[in-house]
Motif scaffolding. Structure first.
Motif, PDB file in Angstrom:
ATOM      1  N   ALA A 115       0.922  -1.338  -0.012  1.00 49.73           N
ATOM      2  CA  ALA A 115      -0.301  -0.030   0.206  1.00 49.73           C
ATOM      3  C   ALA A 115       0.833   1.278   0.072  1.00 49.73           C
ATOM      4  CB  ALA A 115      -0.810  -0.058   1.211  1.00 49.73           C
ATOM      5  N   SER A 116       1.782   1.093   0.733  1.00 52.12           N
ATOM      6  CA  SER A 116       2.805   2.608   0.745  1.00 52.12           C
ATOM      7  C   SER A 116       3.718   2.758  -0.370  1.00 52.12           C
ATOM      8  CB  SER A 116       3.615   2.499   2.182  1.00 52.12           C
ATOM      9  OG  SER A 116       4.253   1.375   2.094  1.00 52.12           O
ATOM     10  N   HIS A 117       3.784   1.628  -1.361  1.00 51.07           N
ATOM     11  CA  HIS A 117       4.872   1.737  -2.489  1.00 51.07           C
ATOM     12  C   HIS A 117       3.742   2.139  -3.658  1.00 51.07           C
ATOM     13  CE1 HIS A 117       7.012  -0.595   0.394  1.00 51.07           C
ATOM     14  NE2 HIS A 117       8.048  -0.325  -0.235  1.00 51.07           N
ATOM     15  N   VAL A 118       2.843   2.611  -3.633  1.00 48.06           N
ATOM     16  CA  VAL A 118       1.819   3.077  -4.858  1.00 48.06           C
ATOM     17  C   VAL A 118       2.489   4.321  -5.422  1.00 48.06           C
ATOM     18  CG1 VAL A 118       0.218   4.082  -3.395  1.00 48.06           C
ATOM     19  CG2 VAL A 118      -0.191   3.788  -5.769  1.00 48.06           C
ATOM     20  N   VAL A 119       2.892   4.428  -6.572  1.00 48.09           N
ATOM     21  CA  VAL A 119       3.627   5.388  -7.184  1.00 48.09           C
ATOM     22  C   VAL A 119       2.869   6.919  -7.097  1.00 48.09           C
ATOM     23  CG1 VAL A 119       5.106   3.978  -8.649  1.00 48.09           C
ATOM     24  CG2 VAL A 119       2.959   4.888  -9.430  1.00 48.09           C
ATOM     25  N   THR A 120       1.687   6.906  -7.271  1.00 47.10           N
ATOM     26  CA  THR A 120       1.022   8.301  -6.810  1.00 47.10           C
ATOM     27  C   THR A 120       0.964   8.759  -5.686  1.00 47.10           C
ATOM     28  OG1 THR A 120      -1.050   7.186  -6.369  1.00 47.10           O
ATOM     29  CG2 THR A 120      -0.479   7.632  -8.822  1.00 47.10           C
ATOM     30  N   GLY A 121       1.467   8.084  -4.730  1.00 49.72           N
ATOM     31  CA  GLY A 121       1.415   8.460  -3.393  1.00 49.72           C
ATOM     32  C   GLY A 121       0.266   7.850  -2.676  1.00 49.72           C
ATOM     33  N   SER A 122       0.158   7.402  -1.396  1.00 45.78           N
ATOM     34  CA  SER A 122      -0.824   6.635  -0.826  1.00 45.78           C
ATOM     35  C   SER A 122      -1.954   7.779  -0.503  1.00 45.78           C
ATOM     36  CB  SER A 122      -0.578   6.095   0.616  1.00 45.78           C
ATOM     37  OG  SER A 122       0.060   7.101   1.242  1.00 45.78           O
ATOM     38  N   ALA A 123      -1.541   9.151  -0.197  1.00 52.91           N
ATOM     39  CA  ALA A 123      -2.490  10.202  -0.061  1.00 52.91           C
ATOM     40  C   ALA A 123      -3.345  10.645  -1.104  1.00 52.91           C
ATOM     41  CB  ALA A 123      -1.560  11.516   0.147  1.00 52.91           C
ATOM     42  N   TRP A 124      -2.810  10.303  -2.549  1.00 47.13           N
ATOM     43  CA  TRP A 124      -3.582  10.573  -3.731  1.00 47.13           C
ATOM     44  C   TRP A 124      -4.522   9.357  -3.802  1.00 47.13           C
ATOM     45  CZ3 TRP A 124      -5.221   7.949  -8.051  1.00 47.13           C
ATOM     46  CH2 TRP A 124      -5.386   8.553  -8.999  1.00 47.13           C
ATOM     47  N   VAL A 125      -4.302   8.162  -3.441  1.00 46.13           N
ATOM     48  CA  VAL A 125      -5.265   7.059  -3.483  1.00 46.13           C
ATOM     49  C   VAL A 125      -6.348   7.342  -2.432  1.00 46.13           C
ATOM     50  CG1 VAL A 125      -5.735   4.547  -3.180  1.00 46.13           C
ATOM     51  CG2 VAL A 125      -3.595   5.389  -4.522  1.00 46.13           C
ATOM     52  N   ARG A 126      -5.932   7.590  -1.329  1.00 48.37           N
ATOM     53  CA  ARG A 126      -6.883   8.133  -0.347  1.00 48.37           C
ATOM     54  C   ARG A 126      -7.648   9.087  -0.444  1.00 48.37           C
ATOM     55  NH1 ARG A 126      -3.155   8.298   3.137  1.00 48.37           N
ATOM     56  NH2 ARG A 126      -3.292  10.572   3.578  1.00 48.37           N
ATOM     57  N   SER A 127      -7.668  10.094  -1.147  1.00 47.70           N
ATOM     58  CA  SER A 127      -8.328  11.200  -1.569  1.00 47.70           C
ATOM     59  C   SER A 127      -9.098  11.269  -2.564  1.00 47.70           C
ATOM     60  CB  SER A 127      -7.582  12.585  -1.451  1.00 47.70           C
ATOM     61  OG  SER A 127      -6.470  12.251  -2.418  1.00 47.70           O
ATOM     62  N   ILE A 128      -9.208  10.034  -3.386  1.00 46.32           N
ATOM     63  CA  ILE A 128     -10.311   9.632  -4.442  1.00 46.32           C
ATOM     64  C   ILE A 128     -11.699   9.865  -3.943  1.00 46.32           C
ATOM     65  CG2 ILE A 128     -10.938   7.859  -6.000  1.00 46.32           C
ATOM     66  CD1 ILE A 128      -8.325   6.594  -5.968  1.00 46.32           C
ATOM     67  N   PRO A 129     -12.276  10.550  -4.808  1.00 46.83           N
ATOM     68  CA  PRO A 129     -13.514  11.022  -4.315  1.00 46.83           C
ATOM     69  C   PRO A 129     -14.393   9.999  -4.703  1.00 46.83           C
ATOM     70  CG  PRO A 129     -13.121  11.985  -6.661  1.00 46.83           C
ATOM     71  CD  PRO A 129     -12.007  11.404  -6.056  1.00 46.83           C
ATOM     72  N   GLY A 130     -15.413   9.499  -3.630  1.00 46.35           N
ATOM     73  CA  GLY A 130     -16.514   8.541  -3.750  1.00 46.35           C
ATOM     74  C   GLY A 130     -15.943   7.705  -2.536  1.00 46.35           C
ATOM     75  N   LYS A 131     -16.878   6.657  -2.325  1.00 44.70           N
ATOM     76  CA  LYS A 131     -16.818   5.579  -1.196  1.00 44.70           C
ATOM     77  C   LYS A 131     -16.425   4.223  -1.876  1.00 44.70           C
ATOM     78  CE  LYS A 131     -20.324   7.687   1.705  1.00 44.70           C
ATOM     79  NZ  LYS A 131     -21.414   7.192   2.458  1.00 44.70           N
ATOM     80  N   THR A 132     -15.415   3.540  -1.178  1.00 47.70           N
ATOM     81  CA  THR A 132     -14.663   2.548  -1.660  1.00 47.70           C
ATOM     82  C   THR A 132     -15.491   1.281  -1.634  1.00 47.70           C
ATOM     83  OG1 THR A 132     -12.552   3.377  -0.914  1.00 47.70           O
ATOM     84  CG2 THR A 132     -12.640   0.863  -1.642  1.00 47.70           C
ATOM     85  N   VAL A 133     -15.585   0.547  -2.883  1.00 42.03           N
ATOM     86  CA  VAL A 133     -16.206  -0.601  -3.077  1.00 42.03           C
ATOM     87  C   VAL A 133     -15.399  -1.895  -3.430  1.00 42.03           C
ATOM     88  CG1 VAL A 133     -17.043  -0.487  -5.500  1.00 42.03           C
ATOM     89  CG2 VAL A 133     -18.303  -1.753  -4.026  1.00 42.03           C
ATOM     90  N   ALA A 134     -14.381  -1.427  -3.912  1.00 36.42           N
ATOM     91  CA  ALA A 134     -13.307  -2.666  -4.302  1.00 36.42           C
ATOM     92  C   ALA A 134     -11.796  -2.029  -4.374  1.00 36.42           C
ATOM     93  CB  ALA A 134     -13.576  -3.253  -5.659  1.00 36.42           C
ATOM     94  N   ALA A 135     -11.137  -2.532  -3.598  1.00 37.10           N
ATOM     95  CA  ALA A 135      -9.744  -2.231  -3.563  1.00 37.10           C
ATOM     96  C   ALA A 135      -8.847  -3.402  -3.710  1.00 37.10           C
ATOM     97  CB  ALA A 135      -9.249  -1.715  -2.451  1.00 37.10           C
ATOM     98  N   ILE A 136      -8.028  -3.563  -4.913  1.00 33.91           N
ATOM     99  CA  ILE A 136      -7.184  -4.669  -5.098  1.00 33.91           C
ATOM    100  C   ILE A 136      -5.760  -4.514  -5.623  1.00 33.91           C
ATOM    101  CG2 ILE A 136      -7.096  -6.798  -6.688  1.00 33.91           C
ATOM    102  CD1 ILE A 136      -9.899  -6.384  -7.269  1.00 33.91           C
ATOM    103  N   HIS A 137      -4.639  -5.100  -4.789  1.00 35.61           N
ATOM    104  CA  HIS A 137      -3.205  -5.271  -5.417  1.00 35.61           C
ATOM    105  C   HIS A 137      -3.188  -6.287  -6.197  1.00 35.61           C
ATOM    106  CE1 HIS A 137      -2.172  -2.583  -1.790  1.00 35.61           C
ATOM    107  NE2 HIS A 137      -2.018  -1.950  -2.783  1.00 35.61           N
ATOM    108  N   LEU A 138      -3.023  -6.023  -7.781  1.00 35.59           N
ATOM    109  CA  LEU A 138      -2.985  -7.292  -8.457  1.00 35.59           C
ATOM    110  C   LEU A 138      -1.403  -7.437  -8.879  1.00 35.59           C
ATOM    111  CD1 LEU A 138      -3.804  -9.399 -10.391  1.00 35.59           C
ATOM    112  CD2 LEU A 138      -4.437  -7.651 -12.003  1.00 35.59           C
ATOM    113  N   GLY A 139      -0.623  -8.340  -8.400  1.00 34.82           N
ATOM    114  CA  GLY A 139       0.604  -8.592  -8.929  1.00 34.82           C
ATOM    115  C   GLY A 139       0.933  -9.598  -9.954  1.00 34.82           C
ATOM    116  N   MET A 140       1.422  -8.945 -11.164  1.00 37.85           N
ATOM    117  CA  MET A 140       1.600 -10.042 -12.198  1.00 37.85           C
ATOM    118  C   MET A 140       3.163 -10.107 -12.377  1.00 37.85           C
ATOM    119  SD  MET A 140      -1.191  -7.971 -14.964  1.00 37.85           S
ATOM    120  CE  MET A 140      -1.394  -9.771 -15.708  1.00 37.85           C
ATOM    121  N   LEU A 141       3.546 -11.442 -12.401  1.00 36.65           N
ATOM    122  CA  LEU A 141       4.856 -11.986 -12.061  1.00 36.65           C
ATOM    123  C   LEU A 141       5.314 -12.699 -13.148  1.00 36.65           C
ATOM    124  CD1 LEU A 141       3.796 -11.017  -9.019  1.00 36.65           C
ATOM    125  CD2 LEU A 141       5.697 -12.389  -8.217  1.00 36.65           C
TER     126      LEU A 141
END
Length: 443
Positions: A115-141
């Motif tokens: 969560a803390s390694h998102v390139v936009t900064g966690s503050a940008w993700v946290r301030s997305i307007p709206g209420k969260t219905v889904a949140a996913i970390h999808l790793g593609m290796l």
């Protein structure tokens, strides 16, 4: 229409280009392995495009982003080293951040912190307007699909929870081209985790399509489940309404209550049912639509089982299908109750109509008797009128005979008046008959 089209075709329909390009409205991302996709879907009720535009302008290098670019429902913004995809739907908006996989989260890592390694900064993700219905970390290796310890290593990467996974798709050799593993659990950071393993030579386009199917699958699953709490909350209301309708029907059968009392209760019940239908009908319809999309996305994965774990389709069949059946049954129950209320209303209306007809029959009988009495009275009055008119005419004859007698004519006034009585009576009666005949002809 451009000048070239104008040479060969009639004038374009106003929506032709919009409808034609709808198939290209939401292209999948191009993902280079290894990658991390940070995905957030938020409910957009009460959230305007202007608010989302202002938020997207905070991305590095996009301060000059114009609002016109958000007039559609899809936008991909390229930043230095990552991309952000914005998609607005009817009920929710999706944000997908495609970035390189952090070094500490490579294959073999144990529950890496993401969560803390998102390139936009966690503050940008946290301030997305709206209420969260889904949140996913999808790793593609980039990793072997059929390695012997794949599930154990995936368990370590995903964290606690039973792993669900399957091989996906077919290559030209008939072999799966990748596999997906997840546990469908929320972590302490609020995200759930998915893991896709694919060979290093996997194309960016294929990786993008895989990610899009998986992210849409989970989003539509959660949106479909939004109908379940509604169905559970509505169940006792429907039970009470069904019991009340049964009581009304029994009272209607026993004829113990007045029609007005039954009508008042039935109208109140019908209003409750119609309000529930208006409030929840859309939710139930949306649930059916989202469930259909979930089934389509599962089919598109073309799953093959992995030894020791359920496939995603099997997991959904066991966990999602009962919820969807509950929602479907509640929707059918609501529709059936509305139909039963309508039938009961028709029965009560029939009873009221029959009672009204009986009252009208009694009223007609009273009116008929009144008319008969009126005719008899009219005949009596008419006879008296003939006698009275004849009396006045005979009186005039008497006065006329007296006058003639005074003038010297040999008349006996009383005798003359008495002899004129039959003639006067016949004349008056005959006149009345003529009047009746004329009235009947005019009518």
């Amino acid at each position: 229409m451009n000048e070239l089209n104008a040479r060969y075709l009639p004038l374009d329909d106003a929506q032709r280009h919009q409808l034609h390009n709808e198939v290209h409205a939401r292209p999948s991302a191009r993902v280079r392995l290894p990658a991390l996709i940070v995905y957030v879907a938020v409910l957009n009720e009460g959230v305007t495009r202007e608010q989302e535009w202002l938020h997207l302008k905070n991305l590095p290098g996009h301060a000059d982003l114009s609002l016109d670019r958000l007039h559609g429902n899809f936008l991909r913004l390229r930043c230095e080293g990552f991309t952000v995809k914005w998609e607005r739907h009817t009920e929710f908006t999706r944000y997908s951040i495609v970035q390189p996989l952090p070094e500490h989260a490579q294959w073999g890592a144990a529950c890496p912190e993401l969560a803390s390694h998102v390139v936009t900064g966690s503050a940008w993700v946290r301030s997305i307007p709206g209420k969260t219905v889904a949140a996913i970390h999808l790793g593609m290796l980039a990793a072997p699909v059929d390695a012997p310890h794949t599930i154990a290593q995936a368990q370590a990467w995903l964290g606690e929870g039973a792993v669900v996974g399957s091989r996906m798709g077919n290559t030209t050799e008939g072999l799966p081209h990748s596999c997906v593993l997840t546990h469908f659990r929320l972590g302490a950071d609020g995200f759930e985790r998915m893991l896709v393993l694919a060979p290093e030579e996997t194309s960016e386009a294929r990786a993008g399509r895989i990610s899009q199917r998986l992210l849409e699958l989970e989003t539509y699953r959660l949106m479909a489940l939004r109908g379940l709490p509604v169905a559970k909350a509505l169940s006792p209301v429907l039970s009470d309404a069904e019991a009340q309708l049964a009581d009304i029907t029994a009272r209607l059968e026993r004829k113990e209550d007045s029609d007005q009392a039954l009508l008042d209760v039935l109208v109140s019940l019908a209003a409750r049912i119609e309000r529930a239908t208006a409030e929840h009908g859309y939710r139930f319809s949306a649930t059916r639509a989202y469930d259909t999309l979930v089934s389509q996305r599962i089919a598109e994965l073309r799953e093959r089982p992995m030894t020791g774990t359920q496939t995603v389709g099997e997991f959904m069949q066991r966990r999602l299908s009962p919820a969807m059946a509950t929602v479907a049954a509640t929707a059918q129950r609501l529709a059936s109750l509305s139909e039963r209320v309508s039938r009961t209303s028709a029965l009560l209306r029939t009873r009221v109509d029959i009672a009204t007809e009986a009252q009208n029959q009694l009223l007609l009988e009273k009116l008929t008797r009144g008319q008969d009495m009126q005719l008899k009275l009219q005949s009596t009055v008419e006879g008296l009128s003939i006698a009275a008119i004849s009396y006045y005419v005979v009186s005039l004859v008497l006065y006329g005979a007296k006058a003639l007698n005074k003038l010297g004519l040999p008349l006996h006034p009383e005798m003359t008046a008495g002899l004129s009585i039959p003639l006067v009576l016949w004349g008056v009666w005959r006149t009345v008959q003529r009047i009746h005949a004329r009235i009947n002809r005019n009518s």
